[in-house]
Each structure stands twice: as structure tokens, then as C-alpha cells.
Design a protein around this motif. Structure first.
Motif, PDB file in Angstrom:
ATOM      1  N   TYR A 283      32.406 -58.968  58.599  1.00 58.22           N
ATOM      2  CA  TYR A 283      31.081 -59.586  58.580  1.00 58.22           C
ATOM      3  C   TYR A 283      30.132 -58.805  59.482  1.00 58.22           C
ATOM      4  O   TYR A 283      30.554 -58.178  60.457  1.00 58.22           O
ATOM      5  N   LEU A 284      28.858 -58.872  59.169  1.00 56.04           N
ATOM      6  CA  LEU A 284      27.876 -58.110  59.933  1.00 56.04           C
ATOM      7  C   LEU A 284      27.832 -58.559  61.387  1.00 56.04           C
ATOM      8  O   LEU A 284      27.751 -57.727  62.299  1.00 56.04           O
ATOM      9  N   PHE A 285      27.933 -59.866  61.609  1.00 58.64           N
ATOM     10  CA  PHE A 285      27.866 -60.382  62.973  1.00 58.64           C
ATOM     11  C   PHE A 285      29.164 -61.109  63.308  1.00 58.64           C
ATOM     12  O   PHE A 285      29.441 -62.186  62.754  1.00 58.64           O
ATOM     13  N   GLU A 286      29.931 -60.495  64.194  1.00 57.72           N
ATOM     14  CA  GLU A 286      31.228 -61.033  64.600  1.00 57.72           C
ATOM     15  C   GLU A 286      31.309 -61.074  66.123  1.00 57.72           C
ATOM     16  O   GLU A 286      30.594 -60.353  66.827  1.00 57.72           O
ATOM     17  N   SER A 287      32.225 -61.906  66.604  1.00 63.81           N
ATOM     18  CA  SER A 287      32.485 -61.953  68.039  1.00 63.81           C
ATOM     19  C   SER A 287      33.361 -60.763  68.436  1.00 63.81           C
ATOM     20  O   SER A 287      33.787 -59.977  67.588  1.00 63.81           O
TER      21      SER A 287
END
Length: 359
Positions: A283-287
Motif C-alpha cells: 500500500y502507498l501509506f504503511e506503518s
């Protein structure tokens, strides 16, 4: 001391039984480390198995709690540690909770999102509990009018709340059909309150983005405003959804309109800079652990950015999206073009933003 109650519902299937366990918060700690308690839905713990599962539940709770057991909606057995005078009330409560569970499953099969299902659940439960002496199936339209007079008018709930409650109860009625007396077809739906979108100035939005030191968070804020994304759409963007050759971003919108958004050179450079520094896996924004960002995390980032920009108002991701819509209309962009960009299914949704053009 009042005895706390636990409800165990058992639905018989061909090869197994499905158990739904309703427990107070004080009992959750007893579940720790037990592998059979691993799925929770609409306030119930969902268990699959046979007599061994039932025995496990009884062994855990019998010494401390009053247990009500139901098999296929009928009373099966009650394990008492103290005398109770609430058997009839408990039976009505159990039937209501079982119905609400069935209602939430019906909504999910219809394609409603989790947030919507939870919202409708939180609306219907207090309504039915307002009539403790009645079985929920015997409640009719006259009872709703009584509830509205006692609760809604006196407490001055918003028109939006009334509309949501009526919608939730009508769906509840559709779920159960002839088994339910309430339908509200003759109850007049209150008119919507005049919609006035929350709009930030371009200076405020630039202050939020430029005042955020973290590159990932700046990229998130830029996506919310420059692309007009919903929070649910933002967290579902995958790396492969970015097409650098044709300069577009593919948007996956659950229950809405999937679309491709044209990306400016500047937005593509932001993506490129961000990906080179953080290298997410899917995903583009991950932790840091590679877990997809939640909608709640996006809301927190947006709120923090507003505080850093010394803004006195609360700012949600939706405000950035609405601001883009109004800004485009102010520039003279055709309303249908804005509709397509924002992914509105109906033009009326976009036309509401025209109220903010002269603000």
C-alpha cells in the motif's frame, strides 16, 4: 451486589454449532490467551464448535456471572449463582440482541460499509431499549411517534439524527418483513438542513501542508486536497495504482464510483520523492511494520497539521476534500467535471458545494 449477566446464543448447523457470546467488559480479561476467542463482531464473540465450546464458556464464567443460554432463539438453560428477578426482561434483551446481530449481517450482505453498519446498530439499539416492557417485534409506528415526542423533540436532536434513525428503523423493518410491526412508511422524513460545506482558504491549506515536517504526512495531506480523496480511498491506494507513463492514479472506492484521476507533474514528483525515502511494500501509506494506514490515523494526521498551522477550528480529511470542490467551482470548472473528479454518483452531491462559492 448486582449479578452481571452473560448471554450465550447457540445456532445449530448441519455439521457444527455457532455460538455468539455477549459478555460485559469486566469479563474480557478472562478470555486472554484462549485461542477459541479470536473473532468479534457487533459486540459478540463468535465461536464455532460443539459441546466442548459450550463447556469452555461455562467453565470460564459460571463461578462469577449469571449465564443465559439460548438454542435457536429458545431458552435452553440458565446457570444461576444468585436469584434474579429479571428473567423476562433478560429474555427480551436476548431476543433483541439476536435480532440486531441478524440485522447487521443483513446489512453487510447488502454491501453496507462497516462504519455505516455500526452507525445503524448504535441507532436502533437505544430506540428499542426505550420500551423495556415491550418485545421489539410488538413495537409499531405509534411507539416511534411517542419516542420522537419524548426524546427527539425535548432533547432537541438534530434533523440529521432524526433522518438517520428513520432510515435505520426502515432498514430494520425491511430485514424482518412481516415478522416486525414497525415500518415508518407513513412517518414524514424531516427535510435536510441547509448544507453549507466547510471550506478552508488556500493559504490555510498550504500552511497545513508546509508546516508538517514529516514527508509522509505532507504527501498524505497533498493527496487529500490536490486529488480530493476520501479517507477510505486514500488508505486503499496501492503502489501499482500510480501510472507514471499516463500520469494518472487509479482509485478504488468501496461502494462508490471507481475512477482514474489525472496527476499533475508536481503530484507525481511528490509520490516519487516519498517512495524513494519510505519504500512501502504494497500500500502507498504503511506503518514501519508494513501495515496499511487506518482511516483513524489519517484523521489524526489531519488534525495535527491544523494544530501545527495554528488553526483554531477542527479540520478533518473531508474538509480538505470539500475545500477542493468549492475551489474548483469558484475557478469556473464545470460542475460535472468536479463530480467526476470527486467520484460523486449523483450530481446533486456535487451541486451542494455551490453553496460555498460565495462564502
Amino acid at each position: 451486589m448486582k449479578t452481571q449477566e452473560i448471554f450465550l446464543f447457540r445456532k445449530t448447523r448441519e455439521s457444527h454449532s455457532e455460538f455468539r457470546l455477549k459478555i460485559p467488559n469486566s469479563a474480557v480479561k478472562l478470555l486472554s490467551g484462549n485461542p477459541i476467542f479470536n473473532k468479534r463482531k457487533s459486540g459478540f464473540w463468535i465461536l464455532r464448535g460443539n459441546e466442548e465450546v459450550r463447556k469452555t464458556v461455562l467453565d470460564l464464567f459460571t463461578s462469577t456471572y449469571h449465564i443465559h443460554e439460548y438454542v435457536d432463539d429458545e431458552i435452553f438453560q440458565e446457570t444461576h449463582i444468585a436469584q434474579t428477578e429479571l428473567k423476562n426482561a433478560s429474555t427480551k434483551y436476548a431476543a433483541l440482541e439476536d435480532a440486531i446481530f441478524e440485522f447487521t449481517e443483513w446489512l453487510e450482505r447488502k454491501g453496507y460499509k462497516d462504519n455505516t453498519v455500526s452507525s445503524y446498530e448504535s441507532l436502533v439499539r437505544p430506540f428499542f431499549k426505550h420500551f423495556p416492557d415491550l418485545h421489539f417485534r410488538n413495537i409499531c409506528d405509534l411507539h416511534y411517534l411517542q419516542f420522537e415526542e419524548e426524546k427527539l423533540i425535548n432533547k432537541d436532536f438534530s434533523i440529521s439524527y432524526k433522518r438517520q434513525l428513520i432510515n435505520a428503523l426502515r432498514l430494520f423493518s425491511n430485514c424482518f418483513g412481516d415478522r416486525f410491526h414497525l415500518n415508518l412508511n407513513k412517518v414524514q422524513m424531516p427535510h435536510r438542513e441547509a448544507y453549507s460545506p466547510e471550506v478552508l482558504s488556500l493559504i490555510d491549506i498550504q500552511s497545513m501542508i508546509n508546516g508538517t515536517p514529516d514527508l509522509k504526512q505532507r504527501t498524505i495531506l497533498a493527496c487529500l486536497y490536490n486529488l480530493g480523496l476520501r479517507t477510505s480511498e486514500l488508505v486503499n491506494i496501492r503502489i501499482r495504482d500510480i501510472d507514471y507513463d499516463y500520469q494518472y492514479l487509479k482509485i478504488h472506492s468501496d461502494g462508490k464510483v471507481n475512477r482514474r484521476l489525472r496527476c499533475s507533474d508536481e503530484m507525481l514528483r511528490k509520490f516519487d520523492q516519498y517512495l524513494n525515502e519510505f519504500s512501502p511494500s504494497h500500500y502507498l501509506f504503511e506503518s514501519k511494520d508494513g501495515v496499511r494506514y487506518t482511516e483513524r490515523r489519517i484523521q489524526q494526521i489531519c488534525s495535527a497539521a491544523a494544530i501545527n498551522a495554528s488553526m483554531k477550528r477542527k479540520v478533518s480529511p473531508a474538509v480538505l476534500r470539500q475545500s477542493l470542490g468549492v475551489h474548483l467551482l469558484r475557478k469556473g470548472v464545470d460542475v460535472k467535471t468536479v463530480q467526476k473528479m470527486l467520484g460523486h454518483r449523483h450530481l446533486k452531491s456535487t451541486e451542494r458545494y455551490t453553496y460555498g462559492i460565495t462564502a
